[in-house]
Motif scaffolding. Structure first.
Motif, short mmCIF file in Angstrom:
data_model
loop_
_atom_site.label_atom_id
_atom_site.label_comp_id
_atom_site.label_asym_id
_atom_site.label_seq_id
_atom_site.Cartn_x
_atom_site.Cartn_y
_atom_site.Cartn_z
N ILE A 1 0.83 -1.34 0.27
CA ILE A 1 0.05 -0.02 -0.13
C ILE A 1 0.87 1.16 0.15
CG2 ILE A 1 -1.45 1.41 1.43
CD1 ILE A 1 -3.07 -1.20 1.98
N ARG A 2 2.08 1.16 0.79
CA ARG A 2 2.75 2.57 0.76
C ARG A 2 3.32 2.82 -0.43
NH1 ARG A 2 3.19 0.12 5.76
NH2 ARG A 2 3.02 1.39 7.60
N ALA A 3 3.79 1.47 -1.26
CA ALA A 3 4.37 1.88 -2.39
C ALA A 3 3.25 2.39 -3.69
CB ALA A 3 4.88 0.59 -3.12
N VAL A 4 1.99 2.03 -3.27
CA VAL A 4 0.90 2.47 -4.53
C VAL A 4 0.80 3.94 -4.09
CG1 VAL A 4 -1.59 2.14 -5.14
CG2 VAL A 4 -0.01 -0.01 -4.57
N LEU A 5 0.52 4.12 -2.67
CA LEU A 5 0.19 5.79 -2.45
C LEU A 5 1.30 6.40 -2.93
CD1 LEU A 5 -1.24 5.02 1.30
CD2 LEU A 5 -2.41 5.67 -0.95
N ALA A 6 2.56 6.09 -2.65
CA ALA A 6 3.54 6.89 -3.15
C ALA A 6 3.51 7.24 -4.53
CB ALA A 6 5.03 6.29 -2.76
N SER A 7 3.33 6.23 -5.46
CA SER A 7 3.19 6.40 -6.94
C SER A 7 1.90 7.22 -7.05
CB SER A 7 2.72 4.84 -7.52
OG SER A 7 2.53 5.06 -8.76
N ILE A 8 0.82 7.13 -6.46
CA ILE A 8 -0.35 8.03 -6.60
C ILE A 8 0.13 9.58 -6.33
CG2 ILE A 8 -2.65 8.73 -5.47
CD1 ILE A 8 -2.73 5.76 -4.82
N ILE A 9 0.66 9.79 -5.34
CA ILE A 9 1.13 10.97 -4.81
C ILE A 9 2.27 11.71 -5.80
CG2 ILE A 9 1.88 12.74 -3.09
CD1 ILE A 9 -0.95 11.23 -2.54
N GLU A 10 3.15 10.97 -6.27
CA GLU A 10 3.98 11.50 -7.14
C GLU A 10 3.45 11.52 -8.68
OE1 GLU A 10 7.93 10.93 -7.50
OE2 GLU A 10 7.13 12.04 -5.62
N ARG A 11 2.39 10.98 -9.02
CA ARG A 11 1.55 11.26 -10.19
C ARG A 11 0.96 12.50 -10.10
NH1 ARG A 11 -2.27 6.84 -10.59
NH2 ARG A 11 -3.58 8.00 -9.40
N GLU A 12 0.28 12.90 -9.11
CA GLU A 12 -0.33 14.08 -8.68
C GLU A 12 0.91 15.29 -8.82
OE1 GLU A 12 -3.50 14.90 -8.67
OE2 GLU A 12 -4.08 12.80 -8.80
N LEU A 13 2.00 15.07 -8.17
CA LEU A 13 2.88 16.17 -8.17
C LEU A 13 3.45 16.55 -9.45
CD1 LEU A 13 4.31 15.54 -4.67
CD2 LEU A 13 2.76 17.15 -5.25
N ASP A 14 3.46 15.26 -10.44
CA ASP A 14 3.80 15.46 -11.63
C ASP A 14 2.90 16.05 -12.55
OD1 ASP A 14 6.37 14.42 -11.11
OD2 ASP A 14 5.65 12.25 -11.62
N ALA A 15 1.68 16.32 -12.27
CA ALA A 15 0.80 16.91 -13.06
C ALA A 15 1.06 18.45 -13.65
CB ALA A 15 -0.71 17.09 -12.34
N ASP A 16 0.70 18.82 -14.71
CA ASP A 16 1.13 20.16 -15.34
C ASP A 16 0.43 21.17 -14.07
OD1 ASP A 16 2.27 19.01 -17.20
OD2 ASP A 16 0.65 19.19 -18.75
N VAL A 17 1.27 22.08 -13.68
CA VAL A 17 0.80 23.11 -12.62
C VAL A 17 1.43 24.33 -12.90
CG1 VAL A 17 0.41 21.35 -10.78
CG2 VAL A 17 2.58 22.27 -11.10
N SER A 18 0.90 25.42 -12.78
CA SER A 18 1.39 26.71 -13.03
C SER A 18 2.25 27.10 -11.82
CB SER A 18 0.10 27.72 -12.68
OG SER A 18 -0.61 27.92 -11.52
N ASP A 19 2.93 28.33 -11.88
CA ASP A 19 4.03 28.67 -11.21
C ASP A 19 3.22 28.94 -9.73
OD1 ASP A 19 6.02 28.46 -12.97
OD2 ASP A 19 5.73 30.78 -13.61
N LYS A 20 2.01 29.63 -9.74
CA LYS A 20 1.42 29.84 -8.64
C LYS A 20 1.12 28.46 -7.98
CE LYS A 20 -1.00 33.92 -10.28
NZ LYS A 20 -2.16 34.45 -10.85
N VAL A 21 0.85 27.46 -8.42
CA VAL A 21 0.44 26.25 -7.81
C VAL A 21 1.67 25.85 -7.14
CG1 VAL A 21 -0.21 23.60 -8.06
CG2 VAL A 21 -1.46 25.52 -9.19
N LEU A 22 3.06 26.07 -7.88
CA LEU A 22 4.48 25.36 -7.20
C LEU A 22 4.47 26.43 -6.03
CD1 LEU A 22 6.41 24.82 -10.81
CD2 LEU A 22 5.57 23.32 -8.92
#
Length: 710
Positions: free
Chosen positions: A90-111
Motif C-alpha cells: 500500500i505504501r508503494a501504491v500511495l507513493a506512486s499516486i502522490i508522485e503522479r499528482e505532483l507530476d501533473a501540469d501545474v502553474s507557477d502559482k501552484v508550485l
C-alpha cells in the motif's frame, strides 16, 4: 467593565455559513485561523492544486505556532484500486499516486503553494495522512468533510459541510457548512464528537477506513519545493482563479481558447443544431469527432445558461479507456465529469449530489461519462429515469448501442441526442441500424475518408497487399471446411446472413481462421519488419484466437505470441503486446512509450487498437487479421491516418491468404468467401497513393475468381 473574550469565543461566529449569505472564506476560515492554535481537517480529494490552495492564509497562523493535521483522500484511479485489492504494498501504491499528482501540469502559482506546504512540513507545522475505504477486501474513496479549530484556552469549533479544500470548494462553488461551538449549550456535544471522530481517523481507529502516513518520497519532494519556491503567496481570492491548471467542478462548459474549430467541425455542429439537436455525425476515424461533439455540447450548455437552466450531459463510450479519454476532453472544456463505471459505490453519491445541486440551481452542468455496461445497468438506469432537467446524450462509437440490450436502455427523456461513428450502420443488423436512426435521428453530417484526406484532416497513405498462399495442411483443411459450407448453402442457408452461433456460422469462423492464421503470413511479416527494422511507430494487428485444426486435433499457437517471438526474440525489435488483458495503467504507459519515438518500436495488438484509441504517431500498420467486417478494417485504417507532427503519410501492409491455384473445391463458395477479402483490399486501394501498383498486385487474383469488376 466586561472584558471581550479572546480566542475562538471572541469571534462573532454564526451557526452556519451559506454562500448566498456569507463569504465562507473571509467570514469563517480566516477569522478562525487568526486566533486558533491548531487546525485538524479531514476532506475529500488530494490533488496538487488543492494542496497548494490549502497553503493560502496559513503563514500568520503557523508563525504564531499553529499546527495543522490534514487527512485527505488520494486520487485513486481504477488501476490504483485494483493494485491495492490485489495485495500490492500500500505504501508503494500511495507513493506512486502522490508522485503522479505532483507530476501533473501545474502553474507557477501552484508550485509556489506547494513550496509553502513543503516549508510547513519541514518546520513541523503540517502533518498529512491519506485515507481510503477498505471494506470486505474492496477499496473505495473517502469522501467525508469535517474540521476542528482549537485555541490556546481550550475552546473548540467543529464544522462539517460540503466544501473541500479546493478552489471550487472554497471559492467557486455554492457551499454551506454547519458550525458547532464547545462553549454553547446544544453545540458542545456535537463539537466534541466531531473532534473525537477526527482523532479516531488520525489514529486509524475508524472501522472500514484505512489511514496511512504521507509517503516519505513525496514529503521530501515537497520540502525540496519549499527551498526552490520561496515567493510569498497572494491572497486567496487572487491566487488560482485564473490558473489554467484548475478545472472547476461547477464551471460552465465552454470552447477553450486554445482550440481552433475547423471548418468542417463548424458545419457538422450547425447541421446537428439545425435538426433541433438530434442526429448522427458520420465522420471518418481520426477527423476529431470527440472535439466536434464537445463543441456541440458547449453550444447547448450556453443555450441552457441563457434560459437559466442547468444541463445534464451524458457521454456513453464502449470501453473504460475511452471513458478516460473523454474525461480528459471534457476537462479541456472546463468541467470535471464523473466517471461512471464498475463499482457504483464510487459514482452514485457523486451523481446524486451533483444532480441535487442542479435541481436547486447551484450547478449549471452535471457531466457524466459512462461505459456502455454501466450505462445499461439497473443503478444508472434508475438515476436516468429521475432526471427532469434538460439531458444531452452523446454516444461514442454509437453503432455499439444498436444491440437489443443497449438500445432499450437509451433514455427517452433526452432532449438532445448526438451519435458519433465512422460506420453507424450495423453489420448484418438492419433492425439495430434502424433503431439507432429512430432514436438519434438521421445522419446530420458526413465526412468521408476521401474528403478528409483531400482537406488534410487525415494523412495520405500507401497500401501494399501481400498475397500469401496456404501450405498443404492449411489448403486441405480449407477445402474440407469449404465442402461442408457448400452443403449448408445447398440446403438454402445464406452465407451473408448466417447466425454466428449456428453450425454454418461456426464453419465460416473456422475457415476465416485458416486464412487469418496462415503460417505464410509470418514469413512475409518477417521480411517486411526486417526492411523497416530502423523505423518507429509500427502496429501489428493479429488474428483472434488460435490457429484452427481438424476436429480432435490440438489447435495451433496464438498468432500474437508468434509475432512477439518473431519481432522481439528473433529480430530484436523493441516490441510489446497490447491486448484486452493489458491493464489501463499499462496501456497508457505503452502508448506513451510508443509515441516517444525512442523507446518502443512495435505494438502488437488483437482488436484492442480498433475503436477510439488515440495513437496519431502510428505510421506503419501490418494487418495479419483477415477481417471482412468493414467497421473493423475501417477503424484500423483510421488509427494509421491520424495527423501527427512530422508525419505526412502512412503505410498499410495487408496480408491476404489464398489457396493455391488449382485447389479442387466448390468454386462458387470459394469465390463468394474470397470476395470479402478482395472487397477490403479494393476499399483500401482506391484511396491510396499507389493505386495503380496495387491493382497490378491484385489483378491475378481477381482474374482467377472472375472479379475484375471490383
Amino acid at each position: 467593565m466586561t472584558t471581550q473574550p479572546n480566542g475562538l469565543r471572541g469571534l462573532p461566529l454564526a451557526t452556519s455559513y451559506r454562500s448566498n449569505r456569507q463569504d465562507v472564506v473571509n467570514d469563517f476560515y480566516l477569522p478562525a485561523f487568526s486566533v486558533a492554535t491548531s487546525y485538524s481537517r479531514a476532506v475529500g480529494y488530494f490533488t496538487s492544486t488543492s494542496l497548494a490552495l490549502f497553503a493560502r492564509g496559513l503563514e500568520t497562523f503557523t508563525a504564531r505556532g499553529g499546527r495543522i493535521r490534514l487527512i485527505a483522500a488520494p486520487h485513486l484511479t481504477e488501476d490504483d484500486i485494483l493494485d491495492i485489492e490485489r495485495g500490492y504494498d500500500i505504501r508503494a501504491v500511495l507513493a506512486s499516486i502522490i508522485e503522479r499528482e505532483l507530476d501533473a501540469d501545474v502553474s507557477d502559482k501552484v508550485l509556489d503553494g506547494l513550496g509553502s506546504i513543503g516549508r510547513l512540513i519541514a518546520n513541523g507545522r503540517l502533518d498529512i495522512k491519506l485515507a481510503f475505504v477498505e471494506k470486505a477486501n474492496r477499496v473505495g474513496i473517502y469522501h467525508e468533510k469535517i474540521g476542528v479549530f482549537r485555541d490556546s484556552v481550550g475552546d473548540l469549533v467543529a464544522f462539517t459541510g460540503s466544501s473541500n479544500e479546493t478552489l471550487g470548494g472554497l471559492v467557486a462553488n455554492f457551499e454551506s457548512i454547519a458550525v458547532f461551538r464547545s462553549w454553547v449549550n446544544g453545540d458542545a456535544g456535537r463539537a466534541l464528537q466531531y473532534e473525537q471522530d477526527f482523532e479516531d481517523l488520525w489514529t486509524n481507529q475508524t472501522p472500514t477506513l484505512r489511514v496511512e502516513h504521507f509517503p516519505e518520497v513525496a514529503r521530501d519532494r515537497l520540502v525540496k519545493l519549499g527551498h526552490e519556491h520561496t515567493a510569498p503567496l497572494p491572497p486567496i481570492d487572487d491566487a488560482l482563479v485564473a490558473s489554467p491548471a484548475v478545472v472547476s467542478e461547477t464551471a460552465s462548459l465552454s470552447i477553450p481558447e486554445w482550440l481552433t474549430v475547423r471548418g468542417y467541425q463548424r458545419q457538422a455542429v450547425e447541421a446537428w443544431l439545425g435538426r433541433r439537436g438530434r442526429g448522427i455525425l458520420k465522420m471518418a476515424t481520426g477527423t476529431g469527432k470527440t472535439k466536434t461533439a464537445m463543441i456541440a455540447a458547449a453550444q447547448i450548455a450556453n443555450l441552457q445558461r441563457q434560459h437559466e437552466e442547468p444541463l445534464v450531459l451524458l457521454i456513453i463510450a464502449p470501453q473504460k479507456h475511452l471513458v478516460d479519454q473523454w474525461i480528459t476532453e471534457v476537462e479541456g472544456f472546463g468541467v470535471r465529469p464523473i466517471a461512471v463505471y464498475e463499482s457504483s459505490q464510487k459514482w452514485v453519491p457523486l451523481v446524486e449530489e451533483q444532480l441535487s445541486q442542479a435541481r436547486l440551481g447551484q450547478r449549471p452542468i452535471v457531466a457524466m461519462v459512462a461505459t456502455n455496461t454501466s450505462f445499461a445497468g439497473d443503478k444508472f438506469q434508475s438515476v436516468l429515469a429521475r432526471i427532469t432537467q434538460p439531458l444531452m446524450v452523446i454516444a461514442d462509437e454509437a453503432h455499439n448501442l444498436g444491440s437489443t440490450t443497449y438500445r432499450a436502455s437509451l433514455p427517452p427523456n433526452a432532449t438532445y441526442r448526438l451519435a458519433l461513428s465512422a460506420t453507424p450502420e450495423r453489420w448484418f443488423d438492419d433492425d439495430g441500424t434502424d433503431a439507432l436512426i429512430e432514436y438519434f435521428g438521421e445522419i446530420a453530417f458526413e465526412l468521408g475518408l476521401s474528403d478528409a484526406i483531400s482537406m488534410g484532416a487525415l494523412c495520405r497513405y500507401t497500401y501494399q497487399p501481400r498475397l500469401v498462399e496456404l501450405d498443404d495442411n492449411e489448403t486441405q483443411l480449407y477445402a474440407e471446411l469449404t465442402t461442408q459450407i457448400a452443403k449448408y448453402v445447398a440446403a438454402g442457408e445464406r452465407i451473408d446472413s448466417a447466425d454466428p452461433n449456428s453450425p454454418l456460422g461456426y464453419l465460416l469462423r473456422q475457415r476465416a481462421g485458416v486464412l487469418g492464421h496462415a503460417k505464410g503470413k509470418l514469413a512475409a511479416l518477417r521480411a517486411d519488419l526486417l526492411a523497416r527494422a530502423r523505423s518507429w511507430f509500427q502496429l501489428v494487428y493479429c488474428a483472434e484466437g488460435t490457429r484452427p485444426a481438424r476436429q480432435g486435433e490440438p489447435h495451433g499457437p496464438n498468432q500474437l505470441q508468434d509475432v512477439m517471438t518473431l519481432a522481439g526474440n528473433q529480430l530484436h525489435l523493441a516490441a510489446h503486446s497490447y491486448i484486452s488483458g493489458t491493464s489501463r495503467g499499462t496501456r497508457k504507459n505503452l502508448l506513451r512509450r510508443f509515441s516517444s519515438g525512442d523507446d518502443l518500436r512495435v505494438l502488437v495488438a488483437i482488436r484492442c487498437l480498433d475503436e477510439g484509441v488515440d495513437i496519431p504517431d502510428a505510421r506503419t500498420g501490418y494487418l495479419l487479421a483477415s477481417s471482412s467486417n468493414p467497421r473493423q478494417f475501417i477503424q484500423r485504417r483510421g488509427r494509421l491516418l491520424r495527423r501527427a507532427e512530422g508525419k505526412d503519410r502512412a503505410e498499410i501492409l495487408d496480408y491476404l491468404a489464398i489457396p493455391p491455384a488449382g485447389t479442387p473445391m466448390n468454386f462458387d463458395i470459394e469465390r463468394n468467401l474470397l470476395t470479402r477479402e478482395l472487397e477490403r483490399a479494393s476499399e483500401f486501394a482506391k484511396l491510396s497513393e499507389n493505386y495503380e501498383t496495387t491493382l497490378d498486385t491484385l489483378r491475378p487474383l481477381k482474374e482467377r475468381y472472375h472479379l475484375m469488376h471490383m
